[in-house]
Write a protein that holds these residues in place. Structure first.
Motif, PDB file in Angstrom:
ATOM      1  N   SER A 192      27.919 -40.852  -6.400  1.00 30.93           N
ATOM      2  CA  SER A 192      26.502 -40.511  -6.404  1.00 30.93           C
ATOM      3  C   SER A 192      25.777 -41.295  -5.307  1.00 30.93           C
ATOM      4  CB  SER A 192      25.914 -40.771  -7.795  1.00 30.93           C
ATOM      5  OG  SER A 192      24.723 -40.055  -7.961  1.00 30.93           O
ATOM      6  N   GLN A 204      21.650 -38.579  -8.518  1.00 26.98           N
ATOM      7  CA  GLN A 204      21.591 -38.724  -9.973  1.00 26.98           C
ATOM      8  C   GLN A 204      20.562 -37.798 -10.622  1.00 26.98           C
ATOM      9  OE1 GLN A 204      22.018 -41.146  -7.764  1.00 26.98           O
ATOM     10  NE2 GLN A 204      23.043 -42.955  -8.618  1.00 26.98           N
ATOM     11  N   GLU A 205      19.335 -37.843 -10.145  1.00 26.85           N
ATOM     12  CA  GLU A 205      18.281 -37.054 -10.778  1.00 26.85           C
ATOM     13  C   GLU A 205      18.444 -35.570 -10.472  1.00 26.85           C
ATOM     14  OE1 GLU A 205      15.094 -35.978 -13.085  1.00 26.85           O
ATOM     15  OE2 GLU A 205      16.284 -37.818 -13.056  1.00 26.85           O
ATOM     16  N   ARG A 232      21.067 -34.247 -12.744  1.00 27.90           N
ATOM     17  CA  ARG A 232      20.533 -34.192 -14.114  1.00 27.90           C
ATOM     18  C   ARG A 232      19.682 -32.938 -14.306  1.00 27.90           C
ATOM     19  NH1 ARG A 232      16.462 -35.704 -17.773  1.00 27.90           N
ATOM     20  NH2 ARG A 232      14.949 -35.985 -16.113  1.00 27.90           N
ATOM     21  N   VAL A 252      20.394 -34.591 -21.251  1.00 28.92           N
ATOM     22  CA  VAL A 252      21.277 -35.153 -20.224  1.00 28.92           C
ATOM     23  C   VAL A 252      20.920 -36.615 -19.991  1.00 28.92           C
ATOM     24  CG1 VAL A 252      22.145 -34.989 -17.863  1.00 28.92           C
ATOM     25  CG2 VAL A 252      21.461 -32.895 -19.075  1.00 28.92           C
ATOM     26  N   ASP A 253      21.898 -37.491 -20.188  1.00 31.09           N
ATOM     27  CA  ASP A 253      21.756 -38.911 -19.876  1.00 31.09           C
ATOM     28  C   ASP A 253      22.495 -39.224 -18.580  1.00 31.09           C
ATOM     29  OD1 ASP A 253      20.230 -39.750 -22.022  1.00 31.09           O
ATOM     30  OD2 ASP A 253      21.964 -40.172 -23.294  1.00 31.09           O
ATOM     31  N   VAL A 254      21.990 -40.212 -17.844  1.00 30.84           N
ATOM     32  CA  VAL A 254      22.633 -40.651 -16.604  1.00 30.84           C
ATOM     33  C   VAL A 254      22.978 -42.126 -16.722  1.00 30.84           C
ATOM     34  CG1 VAL A 254      22.458 -40.846 -14.100  1.00 30.84           C
ATOM     35  CG2 VAL A 254      21.277 -38.986 -15.282  1.00 30.84           C
ATOM     36  N   HIS A 255      24.239 -42.467 -16.462  1.00 31.37           N
ATOM     37  CA  HIS A 255      24.706 -43.849 -16.490  1.00 31.37           C
ATOM     38  C   HIS A 255      25.140 -44.219 -15.070  1.00 31.37           C
ATOM     39  CE1 HIS A 255      25.436 -43.768 -21.036  1.00 31.37           C
ATOM     40  NE2 HIS A 255      25.228 -42.504 -20.720  1.00 31.37           N
ATOM     41  N   ASN A 256      24.374 -45.088 -14.423  1.00 37.23           N
ATOM     42  CA  ASN A 256      24.764 -45.566 -13.100  1.00 37.23           C
ATOM     43  C   ASN A 256      25.841 -46.635 -13.237  1.00 37.23           C
ATOM     44  OD1 ASN A 256      23.343 -44.200 -11.035  1.00 37.23           O
ATOM     45  ND2 ASN A 256      21.460 -45.264 -11.611  1.00 37.23           N
ATOM     46  N   ALA A 262      28.163 -42.211 -10.775  1.00 38.82           N
ATOM     47  CA  ALA A 262      27.291 -41.983 -11.923  1.00 38.82           C
ATOM     48  C   ALA A 262      28.031 -41.128 -12.950  1.00 38.82           C
ATOM     49  CB  ALA A 262      25.995 -41.291 -11.505  1.00 38.82           C
ATOM     50  N   HIS A 319      27.212 -38.521 -15.857  1.00 39.86           N
ATOM     51  CA  HIS A 319      26.210 -37.666 -16.485  1.00 39.86           C
ATOM     52  C   HIS A 319      26.776 -37.143 -17.797  1.00 39.86           C
ATOM     53  CE1 HIS A 319      24.414 -37.813 -12.496  1.00 39.86           C
ATOM     54  NE2 HIS A 319      23.357 -37.153 -12.942  1.00 39.86           N
ATOM     55  N   GLY A 351      25.988 -34.562 -20.735  1.00 35.10           N
ATOM     56  CA  GLY A 351      25.172 -33.436 -21.165  1.00 35.10           C
ATOM     57  C   GLY A 351      25.576 -33.001 -22.569  1.00 35.10           C
TER      58      GLY A 351
END
Length: 243
Positions: free
Chosen positions: A165, A210-211, A214, A225-229, A236, A238, A240
């Motif tokens: 990402s 990332q965004e 998402r 949807v969560d995003v984990h860097n 990243a 994601h 869902g």
């Protein structure tokens, strides 16, 4: 005639799959070694984190898309137990063969098949978990692939997209230097193929951040949807949820 990107090149979208196949045909025999070298072994931690977030249960049905050499498939197989099922897939036969042989060497036999993520050959609502690790960026129509992943998930099911990402701003210059100077040389030295690792660096830059990813996942129908860097955004995860 529609066009798309292959790294920084513009190609006929009908030709992208062939170009990508050529890359992975070339790197398949050294894929695992190069992953360890490129990431200093971090890819193993990223995948373990993905398994933790997925939280598979005994009896779960799991689809591993772009499963390659089988890291995630192997880990899931140990978690879902004999009443569950893990289907190991990839569009690239050479990568899939490497993964199948590796799994067999560890005494693990899984359903293994070549398939296109944009046209999944599975019934709707078949899986509790779908994963795609370091494969989405190579797909020509990401939205269509994500729709297919949503379709085959059961209600409440999870999609986990682990992918390179957008790295944190303070690290951008150093990351770019490493990507465009070190990676191709490492690829030439270890795999005898600098061009494929130049494509890797380019494809990461062309992949949604990332965004953006998402929002794409939400636009195709994922309810949450969560995003984990991970590693300062180098990668990243994601997550869902099909609501």
């Amino acid at each position: 005639m529609a066009s798309t990107h292959f790294g920084f090149e513009t190609v006929d979208e009908r030709e992208k799959a062939r170009h990508v196949r050529g890359v992975f045909d070339s790197v398949a025999p050294k894929y695992d070694v190069m992953n360890d070298l490129m990431s200093a072994g971090l890819h193993r931690i990223w995948k373990k984190y993905t398994i933790t977030v997925a939280n598979p249960q005994l009896g779960d049905q799991v689809l591993d898309i772009a499963g390659g050499t089988g890291d995630l498939s192997l880990a899931f197989a140990g978690r879902v137990g004999p009443t569950g099922r893990v289907v190991h897939t990839d569009i690239n036969e050479a990568m899939l063969r490497e993964g199948r042989d590796r799994l067999l060497n560890k005494g693990v036999v899984l359903p293994t098949m070549v398939c296109d993520a944009e046209k999944l050959p599975f019934a709707s609502e078949s899986f509790n978990i779908v994963t795609v690790a370091f494969g989405l960026r190579n797909m020509t129509h990401k939205d269509q692939a994500l729709k297919e992943m949503l379709r085959v998930l059961k209600p409440g099911g999870k999609l986990l997209v682990l992918e390179f990402s957008k790295v944190a701003k303070p690290l951008e210059k150093a990351y770019d230097w490493y990507s465009f100077n070190v990676l191709p040389k490492l690829g030439q030295l270890v795999a005898g193929d600098a061009a494929s690792y130049k494509y890797l660096a380019e494809s990461i830059r062309m992949h949604p951040g990332q965004e953006e990813l998402r929002q794409l996942m939400k636009s195709v129908g994922f309810g949450h949807v969560d995003v984990h860097n991970l590693s300062a955004g180098v990668v990243a995860l994601h997550l869902g949820i099909k609501c």
